[in-house]
Design an enzyme around this catalytic site. Structure first.
Site, mmCIF file in Angstrom:
data_model
loop_
_atom_site.group_PDB
_atom_site.id
_atom_site.type_symbol
_atom_site.label_atom_id
_atom_site.label_comp_id
_atom_site.label_asym_id
_atom_site.label_seq_id
_atom_site.Cartn_x
_atom_site.Cartn_y
_atom_site.Cartn_z
ATOM 1 N N THR A 73 0.824 -1.212 0.000
ATOM 2 C CA THR A 73 0.000 0.000 0.000
ATOM 3 C C THR A 73 0.862 1.268 0.000
ATOM 4 O O THR A 73 0.582 2.191 -0.769
ATOM 5 C CB THR A 73 -0.975 -0.011 1.190
ATOM 6 O OG1 THR A 73 -1.794 -1.187 1.088
ATOM 7 C CG2 THR A 73 -1.868 1.223 1.198
ATOM 8 N N GLU B 297 0.825 9.454 -5.748
ATOM 9 C CA GLU B 297 1.242 10.808 -5.380
ATOM 10 C C GLU B 297 2.155 11.402 -6.442
ATOM 11 O O GLU B 297 1.995 12.558 -6.844
ATOM 12 C CB GLU B 297 1.938 10.807 -4.013
ATOM 13 C CG GLU B 297 2.289 12.200 -3.556
ATOM 14 C CD GLU B 297 2.840 12.263 -2.149
ATOM 15 O OE1 GLU B 297 2.979 13.402 -1.661
ATOM 16 O OE2 GLU B 297 3.122 11.223 -1.540
ATOM 17 N N HIS C 119 -7.307 0.611 -0.809
ATOM 18 C CA HIS C 119 -6.556 -0.411 -1.542
ATOM 19 C C HIS C 119 -7.484 -1.621 -1.608
ATOM 20 O O HIS C 119 -7.663 -2.326 -0.618
ATOM 21 C CB HIS C 119 -5.250 -0.717 -0.822
ATOM 22 C CG HIS C 119 -4.262 -1.451 -1.655
ATOM 23 N ND1 HIS C 119 -2.931 -1.519 -1.310
ATOM 24 C CD2 HIS C 119 -4.375 -2.151 -2.806
ATOM 25 C CE1 HIS C 119 -2.272 -2.235 -2.210
ATOM 26 N NE2 HIS C 119 -3.148 -2.632 -3.127
#
Length: 133
Positions: free
Chosen positions: A35, A43, A69
């Site tokens: 994750t 990002e 996720h």
């Protein structure tokens, strides 16, 4: 305020390799995309998508992330990252995020970044470093 005419989207692909995997379920369960690695990929994709909105001495910094996720992705599989700017309000830029592996949607959420002046940011960091006890 929302800027519908500013429909900036970015799509890119990454391959799941050992350095971005986690393996914690023991023998017989292959490593999967972690994750934190998925968050970093999304990002960085959002940072790249925001680039056309920036002045020469500006950059963006992440200020918020809300990501689900949804499914594991095994080592060696390709992941398609999608980010779309949905709002620009002053210094804040908000993104809608999605990620898909070769089989299914693996993540969805949103991300916020703030435009900052690079020289001002560097000056702030230096002043903070000098305050360290």
């Amino acid at each position: 305020m929302a800027n519908p005419e500013q429909d900036i989207r970015l799509e890119q692909t990454q391959v799941v390799t050992e350095p971005v995997c986690i393996s914690f379920m023991g023998p017989g369960v292959q490593p999967v995309l972690s994750t934190p690695s998925l968050i970093l990929w999304l990002e960085m994709a959002s940072r790249k998508a925001a680039a056309p909105l920036l002045q020469q001495d500006e950059e963006t910094v992440g200020t918020a992330m809300d990501l689900k996720h949804l499914a594991p992705t095994p080592l060696g599989m390709r992941v398609t990252l999608k980010t779309r700017i949905v709002e620009v309000a002053g210094r804040r830029i908000r993104f809608r995020l999605e990620a898909f592996d070769e089989v299914e949607k693996i993540a969805e959420g949103w991300h916020e970044r703030a435009r900052v002046s690079v020289p001002r940011f560097a000056s702030y960091l230096e002043s903070k470093r000098l305050q360290k006890p």
